[in-house]
Design an enzyme around this catalytic site. Sequence first.
Site, mmCIF file in Angstrom:
data_model
loop_
_atom_site.group_PDB
_atom_site.id
_atom_site.type_symbol
_atom_site.label_atom_id
_atom_site.label_comp_id
_atom_site.label_asym_id
_atom_site.label_seq_id
_atom_site.Cartn_x
_atom_site.Cartn_y
_atom_site.Cartn_z
ATOM 1 N N ARG A 14 12.631 3.311 -1.906
ATOM 2 C CA ARG A 14 11.311 3.591 -2.061
ATOM 3 C C ARG A 14 11.253 3.808 -3.624
ATOM 4 O O ARG A 14 11.833 4.584 -4.111
ATOM 5 C CB ARG A 14 10.886 4.656 -1.296
ATOM 6 C CG ARG A 14 9.363 4.979 -1.530
ATOM 7 C CD ARG A 14 8.864 6.414 -1.091
ATOM 8 N NE ARG A 14 9.275 6.749 0.351
ATOM 9 C CZ ARG A 14 8.542 6.166 1.417
ATOM 10 N NH1 ARG A 14 7.775 5.434 1.467
ATOM 11 N NH2 ARG A 14 8.875 6.656 2.659
ATOM 12 N N ILE A 57 4.794 -3.453 -7.904
ATOM 13 C CA ILE A 57 3.999 -2.349 -8.335
ATOM 14 C C ILE A 57 4.648 -1.155 -7.492
ATOM 15 O O ILE A 57 4.429 -1.076 -6.210
ATOM 16 C CB ILE A 57 2.425 -2.497 -7.831
ATOM 17 C CG1 ILE A 57 1.903 -3.716 -8.558
ATOM 18 C CG2 ILE A 57 1.675 -1.342 -8.105
ATOM 19 C CD1 ILE A 57 0.540 -4.088 -7.863
ATOM 20 N N ARG A 58 5.104 -0.198 -8.300
ATOM 21 C CA ARG A 58 5.748 0.801 -7.669
ATOM 22 C C ARG A 58 6.847 0.370 -6.381
ATOM 23 O O ARG A 58 6.788 0.739 -5.514
ATOM 24 C CB ARG A 58 5.029 2.015 -7.129
ATOM 25 C CG ARG A 58 4.253 2.552 -8.100
ATOM 26 C CD ARG A 58 3.100 3.583 -7.595
ATOM 27 N NE ARG A 58 3.780 4.509 -6.676
ATOM 28 C CZ ARG A 58 3.102 5.180 -5.587
ATOM 29 N NH1 ARG A 58 1.879 4.906 -5.499
ATOM 30 N NH2 ARG A 58 3.671 6.023 -4.909
ATOM 31 N N CYS A 74 6.096 -5.105 0.291
ATOM 32 C CA CYS A 74 6.241 -3.684 -0.460
ATOM 33 C C CYS A 74 6.295 -2.764 0.807
ATOM 34 O O CYS A 74 7.240 -2.533 1.111
ATOM 35 C CB CYS A 74 5.302 -3.645 -1.492
ATOM 36 S SG CYS A 74 5.390 -2.374 -2.699
ATOM 37 N N GLY A 132 0.811 -1.219 0.296
ATOM 38 C CA GLY A 132 -0.041 0.052 -0.201
ATOM 39 C C GLY A 132 0.894 1.258 0.041
ATOM 40 O O GLY A 132 1.954 1.288 -0.715
ATOM 41 N N GLU A 133 0.646 2.143 0.783
ATOM 42 C CA GLU A 133 1.313 3.575 0.825
ATOM 43 C C GLU A 133 2.051 3.542 2.303
ATOM 44 O O GLU A 133 1.378 3.837 3.114
ATOM 45 C CB GLU A 133 0.340 4.761 0.820
ATOM 46 C CG GLU A 133 -0.131 4.793 -0.809
ATOM 47 C CD GLU A 133 0.484 5.102 -1.712
ATOM 48 O OE1 GLU A 133 1.602 5.705 -1.542
ATOM 49 O OE2 GLU A 133 0.268 5.078 -2.812
ATOM 50 N N SER A 134 3.297 3.283 2.213
ATOM 51 C CA SER A 134 4.150 3.336 3.482
ATOM 52 C C SER A 134 4.023 4.499 4.370
ATOM 53 O O SER A 134 3.740 4.401 5.664
ATOM 54 C CB SER A 134 5.367 2.808 3.452
ATOM 55 O OG SER A 134 6.175 3.863 2.429
ATOM 56 N N GLU A 160 0.679 -11.920 -2.744
ATOM 57 C CA GLU A 160 -0.801 -11.838 -2.372
ATOM 58 C C GLU A 160 -1.629 -11.646 -3.773
ATOM 59 O O GLU A 160 -2.839 -11.924 -3.878
ATOM 60 C CB GLU A 160 -1.004 -11.075 -1.508
ATOM 61 C CG GLU A 160 -1.268 -9.638 -1.686
ATOM 62 C CD GLU A 160 0.115 -9.110 -1.867
ATOM 63 O OE1 GLU A 160 0.110 -7.651 -1.774
ATOM 64 O OE2 GLU A 160 1.166 -9.467 -1.489
ATOM 65 N N HIS A 200 4.573 -8.417 -4.397
ATOM 66 C CA HIS A 200 3.191 -8.815 -4.221
ATOM 67 C C HIS A 200 2.949 -10.462 -4.190
ATOM 68 O O HIS A 200 2.126 -10.532 -5.127
ATOM 69 C CB HIS A 200 2.170 -7.957 -4.679
ATOM 70 C CG HIS A 200 2.459 -6.471 -4.248
ATOM 71 N ND1 HIS A 200 1.957 -6.153 -3.105
ATOM 72 C CD2 HIS A 200 3.130 -5.482 -4.904
ATOM 73 C CE1 HIS A 200 2.020 -4.652 -3.071
ATOM 74 N NE2 HIS A 200 2.720 -4.303 -4.023
#
Length: 188
Positions: A106, A133-134, A79, A47-49, A171, A169
């Site tokens: 990052r 993903i990013r 991630c 997600g967004e850390s 998952e 990821h």
Amino acid sequence: MVVGILALQGAFAEHEKVLDSLEEDWFEIRSLQDLNRSMDGIILPGGESTVQGKLLNDFGMKDKLRNIIVEGLPVFGTCAGLILLSERIADEDTVHLGTMPMIVRRNGYGRQLGSFSSKGRFGRIQDVDMEFIRAPYIESVGDGVEILSIVEGRTVAARFDKQIVTAFHPELTDDVRVHQFFLDIINN
């Protein structure tokens, strides 16, 4: 066995589906009280850390979560979870949980357009499906950290005692072997 899944933001539902497919019990961690529940391991999702770190602070969860990890609770960070666990983020002063001796970069592969799929080795497991993903990557590791995966010359998975992290990821794929690796850590 019961696994807590940090569910403040990010891809927590996808981890829940994987654990369902492996017939393992789980619950969502959304508050400080949830960290007091009995659990055998914890997953920190992608997600967004920055958002996850802020919410951990805002909800008063950061210190408790850090302490239970340092005390030996097995943890799996994907991630953003990798970034949360990292001792340092390259070119930044921010430290979230800081329980793994490593430096992470990052968005190491670029922004959204730098997302890609790959197959690679994860420890002794061959041909693991990897969705980036990013994605961050691990620039360097400290003493006691085992590198589990390297993709395009960059470290993308590591283990430190009962902590494992992936820049990818698992998952988001049908390959449950990385999750099973984590469950095996809990069982041993």
